[in-house]
Design a protein around this motif. Sequence first.
Motif, PDB file in Angstrom:
ATOM      1  N   ASN A  59       1.675  -7.094   1.493  1.00  0.00           N
ATOM      2  CA  ASN A  59       1.508  -7.071   0.050  1.00  0.00           C
ATOM      3  C   ASN A  59       2.462  -8.051  -0.631  1.00  0.00           C
ATOM      4  O   ASN A  59       3.551  -8.316  -0.112  1.00  0.00           O
ATOM      5  CB  ASN A  59       1.747  -5.660  -0.486  1.00  0.00           C
ATOM      6  CG  ASN A  59       0.755  -4.674   0.090  1.00  0.00           C
ATOM      7  OD1 ASN A  59      -0.438  -4.944   0.127  1.00  0.00           O
ATOM      8  ND2 ASN A  59       1.251  -3.533   0.559  1.00  0.00           N
ATOM      9  N   SER A  61       4.416  -7.521  -2.922  1.00  0.00           N
ATOM     10  CA  SER A  61       5.669  -6.829  -3.231  1.00  0.00           C
ATOM     11  C   SER A  61       6.671  -6.865  -2.087  1.00  0.00           C
ATOM     12  O   SER A  61       7.814  -6.447  -2.247  1.00  0.00           O
ATOM     13  CB  SER A  61       5.369  -5.369  -3.572  1.00  0.00           C
ATOM     14  OG  SER A  61       4.868  -4.695  -2.413  1.00  0.00           O
ATOM     15  N   THR A  63       6.078  -5.216   0.762  1.00  0.00           N
ATOM     16  CA  THR A  63       5.748  -4.087   1.625  1.00  0.00           C
ATOM     17  C   THR A  63       4.517  -4.444   2.457  1.00  0.00           C
ATOM     18  O   THR A  63       3.833  -5.424   2.182  1.00  0.00           O
ATOM     19  CB  THR A  63       5.455  -2.821   0.796  1.00  0.00           C
ATOM     20  OG1 THR A  63       4.307  -3.074  -0.026  1.00  0.00           O
ATOM     21  CG2 THR A  63       6.653  -2.432  -0.058  1.00  0.00           C
ATOM     22  N   ARG A 135      14.266  -2.524   4.948  1.00  0.00           N
ATOM     23  CA  ARG A 135      14.365  -2.468   3.484  1.00  0.00           C
ATOM     24  C   ARG A 135      15.026  -1.182   3.007  1.00  0.00           C
ATOM     25  O   ARG A 135      15.744  -1.178   2.019  1.00  0.00           O
ATOM     26  CB  ARG A 135      12.972  -2.572   2.841  1.00  0.00           C
ATOM     27  CG  ARG A 135      12.298  -3.912   3.004  1.00  0.00           C
ATOM     28  CD  ARG A 135      10.983  -4.001   2.222  1.00  0.00           C
ATOM     29  NE  ARG A 135      10.073  -2.891   2.411  1.00  0.00           N
ATOM     30  CZ  ARG A 135       9.198  -2.785   3.422  1.00  0.00           C
ATOM     31  NH1 ARG A 135       9.129  -3.728   4.332  1.00  0.00           N
ATOM     32  NH2 ARG A 135       8.410  -1.740   3.505  1.00  0.00           N
TER      33      ARG A 135
END
Length: 184
Positions: A59, A61, A63, A135
């Motif tokens: 994604n 973002s 992720t 993360r």
Amino acid sequence: MSIKTKPMTLTINNKPYGPIDVPEGLMMIDFLHEYVYLTGSRLGCGQGICHACVAIVDNPSGTSEEVRTCITGAHFFNGKKVRTVEGHAKVDEQGEVVELSPIQQSFLDHYSFQCGYCTPGFVNAATIFVEKLKREPIAREDLEGAISSALENHICRCTGYVRYYEAVRDVVLKTPGLLKEAVK
């Protein structure tokens, strides 16, 4: 009567594809196998239950998520960045594997699979799990449950679960920064 197609463009394992005219109802597993000749993702149940077919969608973002390619149309992936099991190892100019990913190597070291049919799905799930821990590290006491959650949707017909879990735990424990430091 002709089959209706639509153009599709995407990136798979950091390689751009398209625009390619793809039949509107084609499932992604068939696109991977028949259009780009990536056959590592396996068609197991064909109903989205076993997760042998999963690919990773990265994604914007930062992720990633697993997407079941046997029940998801190829056009869902239009414009997306996708990783398949073929994209994890490092390869040389000729396409020969020079180094497996830590997950792949750990699966081999732990003899995690028997027939290997489900392995691509487990590799992708474990890869996403380790990337998530980079993360968002977790406490050591939460590791077993987190591994279970990461792999629980994957079905192994040869009862390889314990070794898959052990291999993933081994990677996490050997990779600095994936677990939070214990508070003293």
